[in-house]
Design an enzyme around this catalytic site. Sequence first.
Site, mmCIF file in Angstrom:
data_model
loop_
_atom_site.group_PDB
_atom_site.id
_atom_site.type_symbol
_atom_site.label_atom_id
_atom_site.label_comp_id
_atom_site.label_asym_id
_atom_site.label_seq_id
_atom_site.Cartn_x
_atom_site.Cartn_y
_atom_site.Cartn_z
ATOM 1 C CB SER A 286 -0.883 -0.019 1.253
ATOM 2 O OG SER A 286 -1.240 1.296 1.621
ATOM 3 C CD GLU A 299 -7.741 -7.007 -4.002
ATOM 4 O OE1 GLU A 299 -8.531 -6.359 -3.316
ATOM 5 O OE2 GLU A 299 -6.524 -6.746 -4.047
#
Length: 482
Positions: A286, A299
């Site tokens: 992140s 994802e």
Amino acid sequence: MFVADSDSSAAKTWSQRFEGSLHPAIAQFNASIGFDIRLLEYDLTGSQAHARMLAHCGIISAEEADRIWAGLEQIREQSRQGQFNPGVEDEDVHYAVEHRLVELIGETGKKLHTARSRNDQVATDLRLFLRDRIDRIAAFLHTFQAALLELADSHVTTLIPGYTHLQRAQPVSLAHHLLAYFEMAQRDIERLQDVRERTNRCPLGSGALAGTTFPIDREFAANLLGFESVTANSLDAVSDRDYVVEFHAAASLIVMHLSRLSEEIVLWASQEFSFVRLTDACATGSSLMPQKKNPDVPELVRGKSGRVFGNLQGLLVTLKGLPLAYNKDLQEDKEGLFDSADTVLACLEAMTILLREGVEFRQQRLAAAVMEDFSNATDVADYLVRKGIPFRTAYQLVGKIVRTCLGNGKLLKDLSLEAWQAFDPVFEIDIYEAIAPEQVVSARTSAGGTGFEAVRSALQKAKALHAQIPSILSPHTPAARW
Ligand code: ARG
């Protein structure tokens, strides 16, 4: 009003019926060259076959066919070297090729389009393109299956909680779980084989819509291009795209399957499940939270499935109102097809890498997970049935036992023999073995179930199936037989 210079290539493209040329914005709007250039290789090959057929039937001479063939080959070479970059003025790949051919070989190039229309030409190109992509996707599915088999091979006795309603249900062999995806991929390959059969028919020779006045030999061209047969009806052949719809449906099922597996991996990688560890090869961080490791690959696969489903819907809607035969709407068939083929290939490649290098199953965590729930409750009921108690009665009693355990914060394995016998005197010391996770799994001996023996035999069968390479993968239909 925009008045064209009569020398512009748009004016040159069409017959002398046209005096002016297209408004530049309309030329842009009308053009498909920006995307159908991807059909170039197939267009060249299709035209080479057409030229050979014309010579074979005496419609052009053998020397003319040779010159055309060589000119088209030269365009192929130029394109590979980055020297063929047609623009909007060429409208589409078919015109672009013809223009360049005439530039290269002169007047003879103008004979290529005899007994042909762009309508049967584009339908031929599209089928050749799709056949090729079907073969590539099937090959990728086969590799994806190999990755599943490798993992399954090392996890026959690894247990994982099995779920229904995303509630712990019964423990299963991890290999069994992985082999479920092998089966899905197997059906995906079968579906592609099926679509391929209907794709592999040659529309060339259907003309614009009604056939041609020339004595052509459709079988001859079809054979050169490796088609299985020729289409039967010219109107249908130039306006049919249902093989593309079928491909979209098959592609949708492939990515739907990949998306389900992705969803599982996302869950398994969460702190709540912690069934797998993501390696650095396939995880990302992140930009803000330094502790994060994100499952971007599954994802994205899950996310990309949406556009593949969209392309299926898009083409159906494009087709539904079209009167026979060709309508320009059909130009809209291409981008969705290219996109779905690319997306499926990219997703399959990413998932295969993810399985091989991106996830590690956390064996200890999995072993603990199957110990900490009531997923062996059915086995207590089955135990009672073996002692002569009717299933429904046993089921009710076990429900009561579970409720009591929940009240006391205990699991079934924590009950003393006295406690078991207080519920029913038929319980004996072997109840502990009957509810141990390994026993719970291995006791499911039915074919197709999760018992270790059943899984070993399923794995053997899957490997044998996988080894007998599906016909679609072996050997590729030659692009052209000459
Ligand atoms: N670019 C067109 C397409 O992709 C080729 C066929 C054009 N035919 C026609 N009659 N305008 O559909």
